[in-house]
Design an enzyme around this catalytic site. Structure first.
Site, PDB file in Angstrom:
ATOM      1  N   CYS A   1      68.495 -27.605  69.387  1.00 49.53           N
ATOM      2  CA  CYS A   1      67.566 -28.424  69.192  1.00 49.53           C
ATOM      3  C   CYS A   1      67.687 -29.589  68.205  1.00 49.53           C
ATOM      4  CB  CYS A   1      66.065 -27.718  68.609  1.00 49.53           C
ATOM      5  SG  CYS A   1      64.612 -28.577  68.278  1.00 49.53           S
TER       6      CYS A   1
ATOM      7  N   CYS B   1      67.193 -34.185  73.887  1.00 49.17           N
ATOM      8  CA  CYS B   1      66.322 -33.206  73.717  1.00 49.17           C
ATOM      9  C   CYS B   1      66.744 -31.998  74.541  1.00 49.17           C
ATOM     10  CB  CYS B   1      64.981 -33.566  73.770  1.00 49.17           C
ATOM     11  SG  CYS B   1      63.604 -32.220  73.811  1.00 49.17           S
TER      12      CYS B   1
END
Ligand code: DGL
EC number: 5.1.1.3
Length: 253
Positions: A71, A182
């Site tokens: 992440c 992302c």
């Protein structure tokens, strides 16, 4: 072999987990998705650090040898903070700006897509500055893709329209690469390939991150044994109803 935990706010981290499984099929894995709090990209760094403390608590019984923050947002907000309180390696992710800058011709722009928070924090500014690429990099928030992905919507007319709207302000004829900063965004690669001019490369940091993990952990192939089944955790509890969706996401990755 002690397990490695792979963390994300939601299903984005499964795109990284698929790469881990390809490279190290016998590594025992725990996948932790903090879906009670997804998305992270519109939260404050303080909130994210507080969530991550709970994640570390939940992972304690598993005696992990490393934590992979799959992440970009959690890495930007909390990686250094977490490293200061753990005795195992924490591998983070950052938008793959460096490979993009190295690959593209100097007169081409690099479009860095990420969550609102990743785009706002100093870590990305420093990365771009260290590459002396301030003039070449443009920032593109695709925060809503996280919600689309969590709903399992990877290619509806609504998500296509959202992408077209977000890309509209940019002159794509000057762009050499789109960086997917992302992990949730990787699910939209086929759609992006269909929308973007074919000359634009789409670049992500998954392979580089997994190579980095591989250098830091103990891993050996178990020739006889079956590949271990990963354990799935959702915000501290064993995933049950979520597991089928997670497995489908892994197959897509
Ligand atoms: N998958 C995440 C990332 O790589 C976080 C998305 C979110 O929760 O907003 O940044």
């Amino acid at each position: 072999m002690r397990p490695v935990a792979i963390f994300d706010s939601g299903i984005g981290g499964l795109t990284v987990m698929a790469e881990v499984q390809r490279r190290m099929p016998h590594l025992p894995l725990i996948f932790y998705a903090d879906q009670d709090h997804v998305p992270y990209g519109n939260k404050t760094p303080e909130r994210i650090r507080a969530y991550m403390i709970e994640v570390l608590e939940d992972l304690k019984p598993y005696n992990i040898q490393a934590l992979l923050l799959a992440c970009n947002t959690a890495t930007s907000a909390a990686a250094d903070f977490l490293r200061a309180q753990t005795d195992f390696p924490i591998v983070g992710m950052e938008p793959a700006v460096k490979p993009a800058v190295l690959k593209e011709a100097v007169d081409k722009k690099i479009l860095v897509s990420a969550t609102d928070l990743t785009l706002r924090l100093d870590k990305l500014t420093r990365l771009i500055k260290n590459l002396a690429a301030e003039d070449r990099v443009q920032r593109l928030s695709l925060q809503e893709l996280v919600a689309f992905a969590e709903k399992g919507d990877f290619d509806s007319p609504a998500v296509e329209q959202y992408l077209r709207d977000q890309l509209q302000p940019y002159d794509l004829s000057t762009v050499g690469a789109l960086v997917l900063g992302c992990t949730h965004f990787l699910y939209f690669k086929p759609l992006l390939e269909a929308i973007l001019p074919p000359a634009i490369d789409i670049i992500d940091g998954n392979a580089g991150t997994v190579k980095q993990l591989q250098k830091l952990i103990v891993y050996h192939e178990d020739g006889q044994g079956a590949e271990p089944r990963p354990q799935f955790i959702v915000s501290g509890r064993p995933a049950s109803k979520e597991e089928d969706f997670f497995q489908a996401c892994l197959r897509r990755s």
